[in-house]
Design a protein around this motif. Sequence first.
Motif, PDB file in Angstrom:
ATOM      1  N   VAL A 162      -0.720 -21.349 -55.787  1.00 28.37           N
ATOM      2  CA  VAL A 162      -1.068 -21.717 -54.413  1.00 28.37           C
ATOM      3  C   VAL A 162      -2.285 -20.917 -53.969  1.00 28.37           C
ATOM      4  CG1 VAL A 162      -0.283 -21.759 -52.015  1.00 28.37           C
ATOM      5  CG2 VAL A 162       1.312 -22.335 -53.845  1.00 28.37           C
ATOM      6  N   ALA A 163      -2.321 -19.627 -54.340  1.00 28.79           N
ATOM      7  CA  ALA A 163      -3.460 -18.778 -53.992  1.00 28.79           C
ATOM      8  C   ALA A 163      -4.751 -19.287 -54.614  1.00 28.79           C
ATOM      9  CB  ALA A 163      -3.189 -17.341 -54.449  1.00 28.79           C
ATOM     10  N   ILE A 164      -4.701 -19.672 -55.879  1.00 29.27           N
ATOM     11  CA  ILE A 164      -5.889 -20.204 -56.549  1.00 29.27           C
ATOM     12  C   ILE A 164      -6.325 -21.511 -55.891  1.00 29.27           C
ATOM     13  CG2 ILE A 164      -6.746 -21.178 -58.709  1.00 29.27           C
ATOM     14  CD1 ILE A 164      -6.541 -18.115 -58.651  1.00 29.27           C
ATOM     15  N   GLY A 165      -5.371 -22.378 -55.605  1.00 27.42           N
ATOM     16  CA  GLY A 165      -5.703 -23.632 -54.926  1.00 27.42           C
ATOM     17  C   GLY A 165      -6.302 -23.392 -53.560  1.00 27.42           C
ATOM     18  N   ALA A 166      -5.804 -22.377 -52.846  1.00 32.34           N
ATOM     19  CA  ALA A 166      -6.345 -22.056 -51.526  1.00 32.34           C
ATOM     20  C   ALA A 166      -7.790 -21.594 -51.620  1.00 32.34           C
ATOM     21  CB  ALA A 166      -5.483 -20.983 -50.865  1.00 32.34           C
ATOM     22  N   PRO A 211      -1.191 -16.118 -51.500  1.00 35.18           N
ATOM     23  CA  PRO A 211      -2.296 -16.920 -50.948  1.00 35.18           C
ATOM     24  C   PRO A 211      -3.070 -16.192 -49.855  1.00 35.18           C
ATOM     25  CG  PRO A 211      -0.329 -18.267 -51.206  1.00 35.18           C
ATOM     26  CD  PRO A 211       0.096 -16.848 -51.448  1.00 35.18           C
ATOM     27  N   ALA A 212      -2.367 -15.460 -49.014  1.00 38.67           N
ATOM     28  CA  ALA A 212      -3.052 -14.701 -47.953  1.00 38.67           C
ATOM     29  C   ALA A 212      -3.933 -13.619 -48.562  1.00 38.67           C
ATOM     30  CB  ALA A 212      -2.032 -14.100 -46.993  1.00 38.67           C
ATOM     31  N   PRO A 228       4.511 -27.550 -51.395  1.00 41.65           N
ATOM     32  CA  PRO A 228       3.926 -28.415 -50.362  1.00 41.65           C
ATOM     33  C   PRO A 228       3.889 -27.781 -48.980  1.00 41.65           C
ATOM     34  CG  PRO A 228       5.473 -29.644 -51.733  1.00 41.65           C
ATOM     35  CD  PRO A 228       5.622 -28.210 -52.121  1.00 41.65           C
ATOM     36  N   THR A 229       4.952 -27.080 -48.597  1.00 40.72           N
ATOM     37  CA  THR A 229       4.957 -26.492 -47.251  1.00 40.72           C
ATOM     38  C   THR A 229       3.918 -25.383 -47.135  1.00 40.72           C
ATOM     39  OG1 THR A 229       6.810 -25.102 -47.990  1.00 40.72           O
ATOM     40  CG2 THR A 229       7.351 -27.090 -46.753  1.00 40.72           C
ATOM     41  N   ASP A 230       3.769 -24.569 -48.168  1.00 44.19           N
ATOM     42  CA  ASP A 230       2.731 -23.536 -48.152  1.00 44.19           C
ATOM     43  C   ASP A 230       1.346 -24.153 -48.045  1.00 44.19           C
ATOM     44  OD1 ASP A 230       4.828 -21.816 -48.491  1.00 44.19           O
ATOM     45  OD2 ASP A 230       4.000 -20.783 -50.230  1.00 44.19           O
ATOM     46  N   ALA A 231       1.148 -25.269 -48.745  1.00 40.83           N
ATOM     47  CA  ALA A 231      -0.154 -25.941 -48.724  1.00 40.83           C
ATOM     48  C   ALA A 231      -0.526 -26.367 -47.308  1.00 40.83           C
ATOM     49  CB  ALA A 231      -0.134 -27.155 -49.659  1.00 40.83           C
ATOM     50  N   VAL A 287      -4.229 -16.050 -42.318  1.00 40.64           N
ATOM     51  CA  VAL A 287      -3.262 -15.775 -41.262  1.00 40.64           C
ATOM     52  C   VAL A 287      -2.180 -16.851 -41.232  1.00 40.64           C
ATOM     53  CG1 VAL A 287      -2.938 -15.651 -38.759  1.00 40.64           C
ATOM     54  CG2 VAL A 287      -4.835 -14.426 -39.839  1.00 40.64           C
ATOM     55  N   THR A 288      -2.570 -18.127 -41.249  1.00 37.03           N
ATOM     56  CA  THR A 288      -1.559 -19.188 -41.196  1.00 37.03           C
ATOM     57  C   THR A 288      -0.718 -19.217 -42.467  1.00 37.03           C
ATOM     58  OG1 THR A 288      -3.198 -20.812 -42.002  1.00 37.03           O
ATOM     59  CG2 THR A 288      -2.888 -20.618 -39.612  1.00 37.03           C
ATOM     60  N   ALA A 289      -1.304 -18.849 -43.613  1.00 33.06           N
ATOM     61  CA  ALA A 289      -0.527 -18.786 -44.854  1.00 33.06           C
ATOM     62  C   ALA A 289       0.542 -17.710 -44.779  1.00 33.06           C
ATOM     63  CB  ALA A 289      -1.454 -18.521 -46.045  1.00 33.06           C
ATOM     64  N   ALA A 290       0.246 -16.608 -44.064  1.00 31.47           N
ATOM     65  CA  ALA A 290       1.179 -15.485 -43.981  1.00 31.47           C
ATOM     66  C   ALA A 290       2.216 -15.643 -42.884  1.00 31.47           C
ATOM     67  CB  ALA A 290       0.394 -14.190 -43.764  1.00 31.47           C
TER      68      ALA A 290
END
Length: 497
Positions: free
Chosen positions: A155-159, A345-346, A197-200, A325-328
């Motif tokens: 997810v972090a890499i995708g972000a 991801p954050a 999906p929710t993290d995305a 911020v929104t990811a965290a």
Amino acid sequence: MADGANAILVGRRGRGGEAAGTSGTPRRLRGDAPVAVVAAVFVLAQLVLVHPSMGLGWDEIVYVSQVTTHHPAAFFSAPRSRGVSLLAAPVASWSASTELLRGYLAVLSGLGLYLALRAWKGLFPTRVLATAGAFFATLWVTLFYGPQAMPNYWVAIGALVTVGCALRVLGAGRGRAGRGALWGVAAGAVLMALMRPTDAVWVALPLLVLVLARRHWPLLLALAGGLAAGGVEWVIEAYAWYGGLGERLSRASEIQGDLGWNIAVDDQMRSLGGRGLCRPCTGAMPHPVVTLWWLLLPVVAVLGAVVAVRARRATATLLPLACAVTAAVPYLFMIGYAAPRFLQPAYALLAVPVADALWHLVKAGRDRWRPVAATLVALAVTGHLAVQFSVLVGTVDRNVESREDWARVADELHRLGVSPPCLLTEHESIPVGYYTGCSSGATSGNNENTTAAEIVHTARRIPVAALTGPGGTPPAYARDWASYRVTDLEIRIAPPG
């Protein structure tokens, strides 16, 4: 666009070939070299510091078992997504070798980091991108989970890919470079949604707001289309197995302790000492040295924002900060437990503005203060590496030991006649079942997938054992079964036939 990515692209030209299209291939390759070196060292560090022979963890077992032919599939609960299983499938579908899977994932994670940083090329100098990659890659949580079949790193890499390419689109306009970056936005969004999906959605919220405000419809289509394409399987599965999307989200919330307002900042701080899952999150805080970097991180990030605003390139810094911020938010304020991997991801999104701020500290100011600033930053980096590697070593040792315990229980079960095809139930039945080669079942809890009657019926056909943890009582259906002690577990084995 006065403060947008277009100004950044123009402002960065002429600085060592760091903007695309300003130099020949050899110079571009030289410009990419620091980022490539960081990615390569990241791969090597994983292979050296995180034992490739370390057995699979609980969550890994759930994901990997979905695609193996040599182990039964473990119960797949509502919050999980199939992305990690797809990621592991090229190796796990035909090989039971943990070493091979870890090596494959380590190389893949290094390649992912390189490509994610490349998405930011031209937005920041190469030295900033290399520093950002080094900061993120040297966090113990990044090194520990890089070679594991887990979703948060991806997810972090995708972000990183999504936000970096979105900034390139905003700066490049509608030309060829902009079209290429649009595909990058879509690819990054697909990767995030495939994994979680929710993290995305949480990561993408600020970007969606920015795109709507600027009415950049191609970018909106790429972002929304990527999220939809990555999440469609999860949605279809919701209707096929859970009675609808709302029901799956509700069940996922229940499994995660009923999501809602809950301050988990202190839980995250407790987990920084190397606790993979802090649930319930009790006990003392780690040593202040371990948590110091975590407390300083937002301060340096704010400094990066101030630097960016003064340099009239606010968008390229404020957007990743907002997405971080929104990811965290859900993992700091909406959940009743903690795991350090939740914030990956954050951390990845904060890495770029933090690296930019550190370089500003080193290079800005009067000449006589630069050596002082450089020395302080160097000391901070040295302390950061010492703390992260110390926590990593302890974390790896504990996890190697716990997974060896599961393997020892599996060996004893084999000696007692429990071998495939077989069924293990109740306490730690998922990990022990995987190591034994058995299916796993639970009559209650987050992994409930069977009933006592079904277990008793199964025991007439194949070996069945019920596991009871320390201080627990055997399930009612197994109280008359033969009892054995293995490590700290009580094992009840059903009579044959």
